[in-house]
Write a protein that holds these residues in place. Structure first.
Motif, PDB file in Angstrom:
ATOM      1  N   ALA A 141       0.828  -1.204   0.000  1.00 11.04           N
ATOM      2  CA  ALA A 141       0.000   0.000   0.000  1.00 11.04           C
ATOM      3  C   ALA A 141       0.864   1.256   0.000  1.00 11.04           C
ATOM      4  N   SER A 142       1.927   1.239   0.780  1.00 14.93           N
ATOM      5  CA  SER A 142       2.825   2.403   0.848  1.00 14.93           C
ATOM      6  C   SER A 142       3.428   2.707  -0.517  1.00 14.93           C
ATOM      7  N   THR A 143       3.872   1.671  -1.204  1.00 21.39           N
ATOM      8  CA  THR A 143       4.462   1.862  -2.527  1.00 21.39           C
ATOM      9  C   THR A 143       3.425   2.373  -3.525  1.00 21.39           C
ATOM     10  N   ALA A 144       2.245   1.791  -3.483  1.00 25.48           N
ATOM     11  CA  ALA A 144       1.184   2.182  -4.421  1.00 25.48           C
ATOM     12  C   ALA A 144       0.797   3.644  -4.256  1.00 25.48           C
ATOM     13  N   VAL A 145       0.855   4.153  -3.033  1.00 27.08           N
ATOM     14  CA  VAL A 145       0.482   5.539  -2.769  1.00 27.08           C
ATOM     15  C   VAL A 145       1.415   6.512  -3.489  1.00 27.08           C
ATOM     16  N   PHE A 146       2.714   6.212  -3.498  1.00 23.43           N
ATOM     17  CA  PHE A 146       3.695   7.180  -3.987  1.00 23.43           C
ATOM     18  C   PHE A 146       3.968   7.084  -5.486  1.00 23.43           C
ATOM     19  N   ILE A 147       3.571   5.998  -6.129  1.00 28.28           N
ATOM     20  CA  ILE A 147       3.843   5.871  -7.566  1.00 28.28           C
ATOM     21  C   ILE A 147       3.239   7.027  -8.371  1.00 28.28           C
ATOM     22  N   PRO A 148       1.937   7.341  -8.223  1.00 24.61           N
ATOM     23  CA  PRO A 148       1.399   8.465  -9.018  1.00 24.61           C
ATOM     24  C   PRO A 148       2.023   9.801  -8.639  1.00 24.61           C
ATOM     25  N   ILE A 149       2.427   9.967  -7.380  1.00 25.98           N
ATOM     26  CA  ILE A 149       3.065  11.217  -6.953  1.00 25.98           C
ATOM     27  C   ILE A 149       4.407  11.385  -7.653  1.00 25.98           C
ATOM     28  N   ILE A 150       5.181  10.287  -7.714  1.00 21.69           N
ATOM     29  CA  ILE A 150       6.490  10.341  -8.370  1.00 21.69           C
ATOM     30  C   ILE A 150       6.340  10.578  -9.869  1.00 21.69           C
ATOM     31  N   ILE A 151       5.376   9.888 -10.490  1.00 22.38           N
ATOM     32  CA  ILE A 151       5.153  10.078 -11.935  1.00 22.38           C
ATOM     33  C   ILE A 151       4.820  11.530 -12.233  1.00 22.38           C
ATOM     34  N   ASN A 152       3.993  12.129 -11.398  1.00 27.87           N
ATOM     35  CA  ASN A 152       3.641  13.530 -11.579  1.00 27.87           C
ATOM     36  C   ASN A 152       4.863  14.438 -11.370  1.00 27.87           C
ATOM     37  N   PHE A 153       5.686  14.109 -10.364  1.00 31.53           N
ATOM     38  CA  PHE A 153       6.884  14.901 -10.094  1.00 31.53           C
ATOM     39  C   PHE A 153       7.860  14.851 -11.269  1.00 31.53           C
ATOM     40  N   LEU A 154       7.999  13.689 -11.901  1.00 30.59           N
ATOM     41  CA  LEU A 154       8.958  13.523 -12.994  1.00 30.59           C
ATOM     42  C   LEU A 154       8.598  14.333 -14.230  1.00 30.59           C
ATOM     43  N   LYS A 155       7.379  14.847 -14.277  1.00 28.16           N
ATOM     44  CA  LYS A 155       6.978  15.693 -15.400  1.00 28.16           C
ATOM     45  C   LYS A 155       7.747  17.010 -15.419  1.00 28.16           C
ATOM     46  N   ILE A 156       8.452  17.303 -14.337  1.00 25.77           N
ATOM     47  CA  ILE A 156       9.302  18.495 -14.286  1.00 25.77           C
ATOM     48  C   ILE A 156      10.343  18.448 -15.397  1.00 25.77           C
TER      49      ILE A 156
END
Length: 464
Positions: A141-156
Motif C-alpha cells: 500500500a505504501s508503494t502504491a500511494v507514492f507511484i502516481p506522486i512520483i510520476i507527476n513529479f517527474l513531469k518536471i
C-alpha cells in the motif's frame, strides 16, 4: 497466450508428472514430496503468469487435495483462516484512510521542504516518507500511494531521456525503501507476523511488538541512507533547478489546519500504535485484534472515513490470496516433514563460527534462496524449521536465526518479481536486469548490519 505463459504451463505439468518419479525416503514422505512439487508448480505459475495470481493461488488449494498432500479441503484452507490474512485485509483499509485524508501528503510535504534542495535529497525525502509509512502499514500500500506522486513529479523534466534516467532511480528506490521500512515493526509487513508465528509454533518463544522494534528500527536507520546513497551512485539521477523543485513542493495542496476527519484518523492511528506497544505486556492486545477494531471504527455511521466500496477497491486481492495460499502450503510443508528433509540435504548441520558469522551466513543464505524461490512468504515456513535445527546444533538461540530470516526475507528486491517491486516495474522506468546493480549490494549490506546488530539486541533482550 504468450510463449512464456505456455512454457510455464508445460513446465508445471511436467513437474506434477515428474514428481511421482522422485523416490520416497524416510525423511521425504509421499505427502512431503507432493507438497514440494506443488510449491514448485505454484512458483512457476506465479512467475510466468498464464493465469492471474489469484487464480493460481486458488488452484494451489485444489492441488493440495488432489495430490493428497493434505487430507481434505478444510486442511488445505488453513491459511485462509490464519489471523495474518485478516491483518492484511484490515491494513489495506487503514492505509487507504491515511491517504484519503491529508496525513500522508502533510508528511511528504514536510520532508520535501526539509530535504528537497536538490534531486538526490528529493529522492531521499520520498524514500524516507515511504519507509516511515510502511513501518506501520502494508509496504504494498505504501508503494502504491507514492507511484502516481512520483510520476507527476517527474513531469518536471522536459527532456525524455533525463526523465527516464531519473525515474529509474526513483522507481527502484521507492520499493526498496518501503521494504526496508517494513522491518521496523511487526505491523510493517505480514512477513514479520509470519516470522513471529513460525517462531512461536516451533519453539514456544514469543517476540513482542516492542522487542521487534528494538531489533528492527536501528537496522532501518542504518540501512535506509546507505541504500539511498547506493541508488544515487548507481543510477545518477539528473540534477534539476532547485526553484523547479520548490515550485513543485508548493503545488502539493495541504490544508493549514487539520479538519475533523484528519484528526479522527490521526487519533485512531496513534491509539492503535499505542495498543500495539502495550500488547508487548498485555497479550490480549493482539496486533491483529487491535487492527481489526481500528479498521471497523473507520466505518462509523454518519462519520465514516471510508465507504465499503472504497475499501474493496483498495484491497490488493492478489496479495490476499498469495499470503493465504502460501501459509496453507507452508503448513503442509511443515506437517509433512519437508523442513526436516531440507535440513538433512541442504543445510549444514552446524556452523563453527562466532555469532556474527552465523547470523551473516544465515542472512546470505536467505537472500540466495530468494533467487530460486522469489516469493518471500513461501520461504518463512520452508526455512523456519531448518533454521531452528541449525541454531540448536550450533548452540545459539533459534530466535537469532529465525529473526534473521524474518528481517532479511522482507527485502525481496533483487529482481522485480515480488509484489512490491512489481508495482514500480510496471511503470516501465527500468528493466529487470537493471535492478540488481544496486539491490544486490543493498542485500549484502543488510546481511552485514543484521549480523552486527541483531546479536547485540537479542543479548540485551535476554534471548542470547
Amino acid at each position: 497466450m504468450k510463449r512464456s505463459q505456455l512454457i510455464g504451463l508445460l513446465i508445471s505439468i511436467a513437474i506434477l508428472v515428474g514428481m511421482h518419479f522422485v523416490p520416497i525416503t524416510p525423511l521425504l514422505t509421499f505427502e512431503g514430496r507432493n507438497t514440494l512439487g506443488i510449491l514448485a508448480v505454484v512458483l512457476v505459475l506465479l512467475i510466468t503468469e498464464p493465469w492471474p495470481m489469484g487464480v493460481t493461488c486458488i488452484l494451489s488449494i485444489a492441488l493440495l487435495v488432489i495430490f493428497k498432500s493434505v487430507p481434505n479441503i478444510p486442511t488445505a484452507l488453513t491459511g485462509y483462516t490464519n489471523p495474518i490474512v485478516f491483518f492484511v485485509l484490515a491494513s489495506f483499509g487503514i492505509s487507504t484512510a491515511i491517504t484519503k485524508v491529508p496525513l500522508s501528503r502533510r508528511l511528504l510535504k514536510f520532508l520535501m521542504m526539509k530535504y528537497g534542495k536538490n534531486i538526490e535529497k528529493m529522492l531521499f525525502a520520498f524514500m524516507l516518507c515511504s519507509a516511515v509509512i510502511s513501518s506501520v502499514i502494508s509496504n504494498v500500500a505504501s508503494t502504491a500511494v507514492f507511484i502516481p506522486i512520483i510520476i507527476n513529479f517527474l513531469k518536471i523534466y522536459e527532456d525524455k531521456k533525463d526523465r527516464l534516467k531519473t525515474g529509474k532511480a526513483f522507481m527502484i528506490g521507492l520499493p526498496v525503501a518501503s521494504m526496508i521500512g517494513g522491518m521496523a515493526t511487526p505491523a510493517g509487513s505480514s512477513l514479520n507476523l509470519m516470522t513471529i508465528g513460525v517462531l512461536e509454533e516451533l519453539t514456544n518463544t514469543t517476540i513482542t511488538f516492542v522487542q521487534w522494534m528494538f531489533c528492527g528500527i536501528p537496522i532501518v536507520i542504518i540501512i535506509l541512507p546507505l541504500a539511498w546513497q547506493i541508488i544515487v551512485r548507481v543510477y545518477r539521477p539528473v540534477e534539476i533547478n532547485s526553484r523547479q523543485i520548490h515550485n513543485y513542493v508548493n503545488q502539493i495542496i495541504v490544508p493549514s489546519k487539520m479538519d475533523g476527519k484528519e484528526k479522527y484518523v490521526l487519533t485512531l492511528f496513534i491509539s492503535m500504535f499505542i495498543l500495539w506497544i502495550l500488547g508487548s505486556w498485555f497479550p490480549a492486545l493482539n496486533i491483529t485484534l487491535v487492527t481489526i477494531v481500528a479498521f471497523t471504527l473507520l466505518f462509523i455511521p454518519n462519520y465514516s472515513i471510508l465507504s465499503w466500496e472504497e475499501y474493496l477497491n483498495s484491497v490488493s486481492w492478489p496479495a490476499f490470496f498469495l499470503v493465504a495460499s502460501v501459509i496453507s502450503i507452508g503448513s503442509a510443508l511443515v506437517t509433512n516433514g519437508v523442513s526436516d528433509w531440507l535440513v538433512a540435504v541442504a543445510f549444514p548441520s552446524t556452523l563453527n563460527l562466532p555469532v556474527f558469522g552465523i547470523t551473516f551466513i544465515v542472512g546470505i543464505m536467505v537472500f540466495l534462496m530468494l533467487i530460486p524461490v522469489p516469493v518471500a512468504p513461501a520461504l518463512i515456513p520452508i526455512l523456519g524449521a531448518p533454521l531452528v535445527g541449525l541454531a540448536t546444533n550450533t548452540g545459539v538461540s533459534p530466535v537469532l536465526t529465525v529473526m534473521t530470516l524474518g528481517l532479511c526475507v522482507a527485502n525481496c528486491f533483487l529482481f522485480p518479481i515480488d509484489t512490491v517491486p512489481v508495482l514500480t516495474y510496471m511503470t516501465g522506468y527500468y528493466k529487470i536486469n537493471e535492478m540488481p546493480k544496486s539491490t544486490a549490494i543493498i542485500q549484502v549490506l543488510i546481511a552485514i548490519v543484521v549480523a552486527f546488530w541483531l546479536p547485540i539486541a537479542l543479548r540485551i533482550l535476554g534471548f542470547l
